[in-house]
Write a protein that holds these residues in place. Structure first.
Motif, PDB file in Angstrom:
ATOM      1  N   PHE A   1      89.708  46.444   1.460  1.00  0.00           N
ATOM      2  CA  PHE A   1      88.408  45.836   1.191  1.00  0.00           C
ATOM      3  C   PHE A   1      88.581  44.436   0.601  1.00  0.00           C
ATOM      4  CE2 PHE A   1      87.395  50.209   1.715  1.00  0.00           C
ATOM      5  CZ  PHE A   1      86.075  50.246   2.152  1.00  0.00           C
TER       6      PHE A   1
ATOM      7  N   GLU B   1      82.542  44.036   4.308  1.00  0.00           N
ATOM      8  CA  GLU B   1      83.349  44.414   3.139  1.00  0.00           C
ATOM      9  C   GLU B   1      84.827  44.585   3.481  1.00  0.00           C
ATOM     10  OE1 GLU B   1      79.652  47.225   2.913  1.00  0.00           O
ATOM     11  OE2 GLU B   1      80.847  46.218   4.456  1.00  0.00           O
TER      12      GLU B   1
ATOM     13  N   TRP C   1      86.612  58.965   0.473  1.00  0.00           N
ATOM     14  CA  TRP C   1      87.527  57.866   0.161  1.00  0.00           C
ATOM     15  C   TRP C   1      88.580  58.316  -0.852  1.00  0.00           C
ATOM     16  CZ3 TRP C   1      87.301  53.923   3.276  1.00  0.00           C
ATOM     17  CH2 TRP C   1      86.096  53.550   3.861  1.00  0.00           C
TER      18      TRP C   1
ATOM     19  N   GLY D   1      93.543  48.676  -6.073  1.00  0.00           N
ATOM     20  CA  GLY D   1      92.131  49.043  -6.156  1.00  0.00           C
ATOM     21  C   GLY D   1      91.307  48.608  -4.958  1.00  0.00           C
ATOM     22  N   ARG D   2      91.977  47.967  -3.958  1.00  0.00           N
ATOM     23  CA  ARG D   2      91.248  47.497  -2.771  1.00  0.00           C
ATOM     24  C   ARG D   2      91.671  48.227  -1.501  1.00  0.00           C
ATOM     25  NH1 ARG D   2      92.377  41.303  -2.587  1.00  0.00           N
ATOM     26  NH2 ARG D   2      91.451  41.616  -0.514  1.00  0.00           N
TER      27      ARG D   2
ATOM     28  N   PRO E   1      91.834  56.306  -3.015  1.00  0.00           N
ATOM     29  CA  PRO E   1      92.614  55.077  -3.206  1.00  0.00           C
ATOM     30  C   PRO E   1      94.085  55.305  -2.870  1.00  0.00           C
ATOM     31  CG  PRO E   1      92.033  56.054  -5.319  1.00  0.00           C
ATOM     32  CD  PRO E   1      91.312  56.846  -4.277  1.00  0.00           C
TER      33      PRO E   1
ATOM     34  N   GLU F   1      86.049  42.242  -4.765  1.00  0.00           N
ATOM     35  CA  GLU F   1      84.729  42.571  -5.330  1.00  0.00           C
ATOM     36  C   GLU F   1      83.905  43.500  -4.438  1.00  0.00           C
ATOM     37  OE1 GLU F   1      84.633  41.549  -8.317  1.00  0.00           O
ATOM     38  OE2 GLU F   1      86.308  40.151  -8.049  1.00  0.00           O
ATOM     39  N   ALA F   2      84.401  43.857  -3.250  1.00  0.00           N
ATOM     40  CA  ALA F   2      83.643  44.770  -2.378  1.00  0.00           C
ATOM     41  C   ALA F   2      83.993  46.213  -2.711  1.00  0.00           C
ATOM     42  CB  ALA F   2      83.942  44.483  -0.913  1.00  0.00           C
ATOM     43  N   ALA F   3      82.999  47.086  -2.603  1.00  0.00           N
ATOM     44  CA  ALA F   3      83.205  48.504  -2.904  1.00  0.00           C
ATOM     45  C   ALA F   3      83.109  49.312  -1.615  1.00  0.00           C
ATOM     46  CB  ALA F   3      82.155  48.984  -3.897  1.00  0.00           C
ATOM     47  N   PRO F   4      83.799  50.454  -1.540  1.00  0.00           N
ATOM     48  CA  PRO F   4      83.686  51.305  -0.348  1.00  0.00           C
ATOM     49  C   PRO F   4      82.243  51.736  -0.104  1.00  0.00           C
ATOM     50  CG  PRO F   4      85.562  51.980  -1.690  1.00  0.00           C
ATOM     51  CD  PRO F   4      84.792  50.980  -2.506  1.00  0.00           C
TER      52      PRO F   4
END
Length: 575
Positions: free
Chosen positions: A269, A254, A289, A230-231, A291, A272-275
């Motif tokens: 990322f 980020e 984006w 997820g990152r 994943p 806890e950081a989002a694109p």
């Protein structure tokens, strides 16, 4: 149930004159039934650990058992049971393949019928039947590694220690070597595979990750990658200027790491950081984006706190060259014969200003020979090689003032200090006075060579040898740069550092030709020429080459898939 073949706890080793331990209280165990990966950057302690396990070094502290024995006090118990393949090619290059096998059989007391059976089995296993009379020094990189493996397997060891066997080996030979080692594991031999190539570590059943002598992680590749789920994202269709966009993305708080994959950017990322919106870094309106599955390499870089800074201090001190669309490097019918052997066979290509052109191919394909002709270091047998309009057959000296060359093999003076090498190459390129002092100071600062200025070059780690070699090739500020496998054997962090500099230089209008066995590095290239048996068999962008081998069974091939498919397709088609 797999058996424990190596166990160690609190293992420590310090070398005289070095303040930091090579290994600092490292613990772990290796078992049968899987290939155990020993992963980490240059200087992590991988070789030290393998040499301790083999009984070639004695630990300063901690406990270690190899096949149930103390490898120092009970060395005779394990001598015939452990096969060790060192990082540097450890065979005799002036002996033939068969003579090297004979020597190692003598050393391991393999005699009589067992000796002949072993030779027959190992020559079949490594497919070296046809090369027993060839000098080891004349073998390709992949064949050298196969011979090293054969010599390590004499006597049928129970434990095989392989120290970076994939260094300098092309993707096809690496796959062959990997399949051979998997076969050994199936036969019950315990295998430890040390590597700085994290795509190799990802294939291992379990891994121990080291950094600066300490253990960072022990477990399966899936376990190390899971926290990054997820990152990791692709920025697809980013628009023009992907190198500039990568720099902008890596400067954002980020983002912990970023690379180029063909037309896409691959970013990791922070937790806890989002694109962010692609428009915030200047991406085109179609950028989006997507994943992607985290890789072992993503997780490794994350364990180290992220990749290097996004901006290149080298590029910041390089003047801008106008991107005028000119062809600045050109080969036409380029051919080189050595006796009756054709190393380069009527090769045609051109490279425009501010472009990265990758020359890929298996070991022995003719890449380095082509490079040397393009730099004026070899005269072509036929055809022409021109740089900025200068024919290298007649104007090599004048052209060389415009280009920098970093050779495949480390070619600086090992008995000189770092400072002496920098001064020597500044003089070679005609730098004097204030300009000479400033440029040496710049290279020292940019490549972090300050602490090593008084050190003999031979004493440097591989990563710093490569930094010094790149610094010397850039001393005179060339506008064309030839890099022949610049990151072979170098850890992922240093590789990213190098490519940050390369990308930054290209943004300033410098033109780059590069060879590499890292297929993820090939993704940075604007175009790729694939060489096989001296001929150029494919030429296009990374994405074009990948699309050319896509199939129903593999609709989204990797660059390595494309390399293997195109080369093996030529082998099948050859008469």
């Amino acid at each position: 149930m797999s058996d424990v073949v190596v166990s160690f706890e609190g293992l420590t080793k310090t070398f005289p004159g070095v303040s930091k331990p090579a290994l600092d209280a490292v613990s772990g165990e290796f078992r049968t039934g899987v290939i155990t990966g020993l992963a980490g950057p240059d200087g992590a302690g991988k070789t030290t650990l393998l040499r301790l396990i083999a009984g070639l070094l004695e630990a300063d502290g901690g406990t270690l058992r190899t096949l149930g024995f103390n490898p120092i006090s009970e060395a005779s118990e394990i001598r015939g049971e452990v096969g060790y393949m060192p990082q540097k090619f450890g065979l005799y290059e002036d002996l033939s393949v068969q003579e090297n096998l004979n020597l190692h059989a003598d050393l391991r007391h393999v005699t009589g019928e067992e000796r002949e059976e072993s030779f027959a089995r190992l020559l079949e296993f490594t497919d070296l039947h046809a090369f027993t009379g060839r000098l080891a020094g004349k073998l390709s990189g992949g064949m050298k590694q196969k011979l090293g493996l054969a010599c390590a397997l004499l006597g049928q060891p129970k434990l095989l220690l392989l120290d970076e066997p994939g260094v300098g080996v092309d993707p096809i030979s690496r796959r062959e070597l990997w399949h051979m080692v998997e076969d050994l594991v199936d036969r019950g031999i315990a295998v430890v595979w040390s590597t700085a190539y994290l795509d190799e570590a990802e294939l291992c059943g379990t891994t121990l990750v080291l950094n600066e002598g300490t253990g960072l992680f022990a477990g399966t590749p899936a376990e190390i990658s899971e926290p990054l789920r997820g990152r990791c994202f692709h920025l697809r269709e980013p628009g023009k200027g992907k190198r500039r966009l990568l720099t902008a993305a890596r400067l954002r708080p980020e983002v912990s790491d970023g690379t180029i994959q063909g037309h896409n950017l691959r970013l990791t990322f922070r937790p806890e950081a989002a694109p962010f919106s692609p428009a915030e870094i200047g991406a085109g309106s179609e950028a989006a984006w997507a994943p992607v599955k985290p890789r072992f390499e993503d997780a490794f870089i994350d364990l180290l706190g992220g990749g290097p800074p996004g901006e290149s201090p080298l590029a910041a001190r390089t003047g801008t060259i106008p991107l005028d669309g000119r062809t600045v490097v050109e080969a036409r019918g380029l051919t080189k014969r050595f006796g009756d052997f054709t190393a380069t066979d009527h090769v045609d290509f051109e490279v425009k200003r501010g472009e990265i052109f990758g020359l890929l191919g298996p070991n022995g394909a003719g890449k380095s020979t082509t490079f040397k002709m393009m730099c004026g270091l070899l005269l072509p047998t036929e055809g022409t090689a021109t740089v900025v309009g200068l024919d290298l057959r007649h104007s090599a000296g004048k052209a060389r003032q415009r280009l920098g060359y970093m050779a495949q093999k480390f070619s600086l003076y090992g008995n000189l200090t770092v400072a002496q090498n920098l001064a020597f190459f500044a003089g070679i390129y005609g730098l004097h006075g204030t300009r000479r002092r400033e440029r040496i100071g710049d290279m020292t600062e940019i490549f972090h060579l300050g602490p090593f200025l008084k050190a003999r070059t031979d004493s440097l780690s591989l990563g710093f040898k490569q930094r010094l070699a790149l610094a010397c090739s850039l001393m005179h500020g060339p506008d064309i740069l030839f890099l022949d496998e610049p990151t072979s054997g170098v850890d992922p962090v240093t590789r990213r550092e190098f490519w940050t500099h390369i990308n930054g230089l290209v943004e300033r209008g410098v033109t780059i030709m590069v060879t590499t066995h890292f297929m993820d590095e090939a993704e940075y290239c604007d175009r790729i020429g694939l060489v096989f048996r001296g001929r150029l068999i494919a030429n296009g962008t990374p994405d074009e080459l990948k699309r050319s081998v896509a199939s129903e069974g593999n609709p989204d091939p990797t660059m390595e898939d494309a390399f293997v498919a195109l080369v093996t397709g030529e082998e099948v088609a050859a008469p």
